[in-house]
Motif scaffolding. Structure first.
Motif, PDB file in Angstrom:
ATOM      1  N   GLU A 136     -34.170  20.744 -50.125  1.00 32.67           N
ATOM      2  CA  GLU A 136     -32.811  20.582 -50.781  1.00 32.67           C
ATOM      3  C   GLU A 136     -31.952  20.984 -50.801  1.00 32.67           C
ATOM      4  O   GLU A 136     -30.974  20.336 -51.004  1.00 32.67           O
ATOM      5  N   LEU A 137     -31.329  22.442 -50.767  1.00 34.73           N
ATOM      6  CA  LEU A 137     -30.594  22.745 -50.573  1.00 34.73           C
ATOM      7  C   LEU A 137     -29.537  22.104 -49.758  1.00 34.73           C
ATOM      8  O   LEU A 137     -28.559  21.535 -49.536  1.00 34.73           O
ATOM      9  N   ALA A 138     -30.193  21.790 -48.733  1.00 30.84           N
ATOM     10  CA  ALA A 138     -29.930  21.782 -47.104  1.00 30.84           C
ATOM     11  C   ALA A 138     -29.480  20.259 -46.907  1.00 30.84           C
ATOM     12  O   ALA A 138     -27.756  19.368 -47.018  1.00 30.84           O
ATOM     13  N   ARG A 139     -29.989  19.300 -47.777  1.00 33.55           N
ATOM     14  CA  ARG A 139     -29.668  17.892 -48.248  1.00 33.55           C
ATOM     15  C   ARG A 139     -28.256  17.633 -49.454  1.00 33.55           C
ATOM     16  O   ARG A 139     -27.714  16.815 -49.174  1.00 33.55           O
ATOM     17  N   VAL A 145     -30.382  21.621 -40.741  1.00 29.66           N
ATOM     18  CA  VAL A 145     -30.723  23.367 -41.125  1.00 29.66           C
ATOM     19  C   VAL A 145     -30.381  24.576 -40.709  1.00 29.66           C
ATOM     20  O   VAL A 145     -29.781  25.012 -40.808  1.00 29.66           O
ATOM     21  N   LEU A 146     -29.240  23.869 -39.746  1.00 30.64           N
ATOM     22  CA  LEU A 146     -28.027  25.127 -39.496  1.00 30.64           C
ATOM     23  C   LEU A 146     -27.185  24.949 -38.873  1.00 30.64           C
ATOM     24  O   LEU A 146     -25.825  24.405 -38.411  1.00 30.64           O
ATOM     25  N   PRO A 147     -26.224  25.482 -40.423  1.00 31.50           N
ATOM     26  CA  PRO A 147     -24.824  24.900 -41.053  1.00 31.50           C
ATOM     27  C   PRO A 147     -23.770  26.076 -40.018  1.00 31.50           C
ATOM     28  O   PRO A 147     -22.666  25.585 -39.310  1.00 31.50           O
ATOM     29  N   GLU A 148     -24.579  27.194 -39.038  1.00 29.69           N
ATOM     30  CA  GLU A 148     -23.620  27.813 -37.945  1.00 29.69           C
ATOM     31  C   GLU A 148     -22.596  26.809 -37.048  1.00 29.69           C
ATOM     32  O   GLU A 148     -21.463  26.756 -36.570  1.00 29.69           O
TER      33      GLU A 148
END
Length: 161
Positions: A136-139, A145-148
């Protein structure tokens, strides 16, 4: 002959430094005074701290929630335990500083700093609820899921775009 000396080693002395002890060396002749003794200092490495000049450097893990939200963590210092304020949004590899917690300066005035490299601990086992919260935070952040990786790809697009 063999003799035992008591020598005062100043705080903060570096590995390989030398210290002169006047009159403690060899006597060239019975009618001449003894020469000076030069001692080369050998400092054993510490298992946790590394010395860089008068600063000490160490690596401290923080939870990824502390890195994201900020907080305070206990860290080892040369004087025992200390508190380190971790700013919100701290990235892995960031170096934080505690002023005056390093090696005493040879001049006797002040000390170096303690530099702390932050490693972020990512949980390896998540409950179903924790996984849902992170997804939910990622959305919410509009990230995969891999912000880097996304950040890196974004930089590439900007560079070539």
């Amino acid at each position: 002959t063999t003799d035992t000396l008591r020598v005062s080693i100043p705080a903060g002395i570096e590995h390989g430094a030398t210290q002169l002890v006047g009159g403690a060396g060899n006597k060239p002749r019975a009618d001449k005074p003894a020469g000076d003794l030069e001692i080369t200092i050998s400092v054993r490495p510490h298992p946790f701290f590394k010395r860089v000049g008068d600063d000490v450097v160490c690596t401290v893990p923080v939870a990824f929630t502390q890195a994201a939200l900020g907080g305070e963590v206990d860290v080892p210092t040369l004087d025992g335990r200390g508190k380190l304020r971790v700013p919100a949004g701290t990235q892995p590899g960031s170096v934080l500083r505690i002023k005056g917690k390093g090696i005493p300066h040879r001049s006797g005035l002040g000390r170096g700093d303690q530099r702390i490299e932050v490693t972020v601990e990512v949980p390896t086992r998540l409950t179903e609820r924790q996984r849902e919260i992170l997804e939910e935070l990622a959305r919410e952040l509009r990230e995969d899921v891999l912000p880097e990786q996304r950040t890196f790809m974004g930089k590439l697009r900007d560079f070539f775009g």
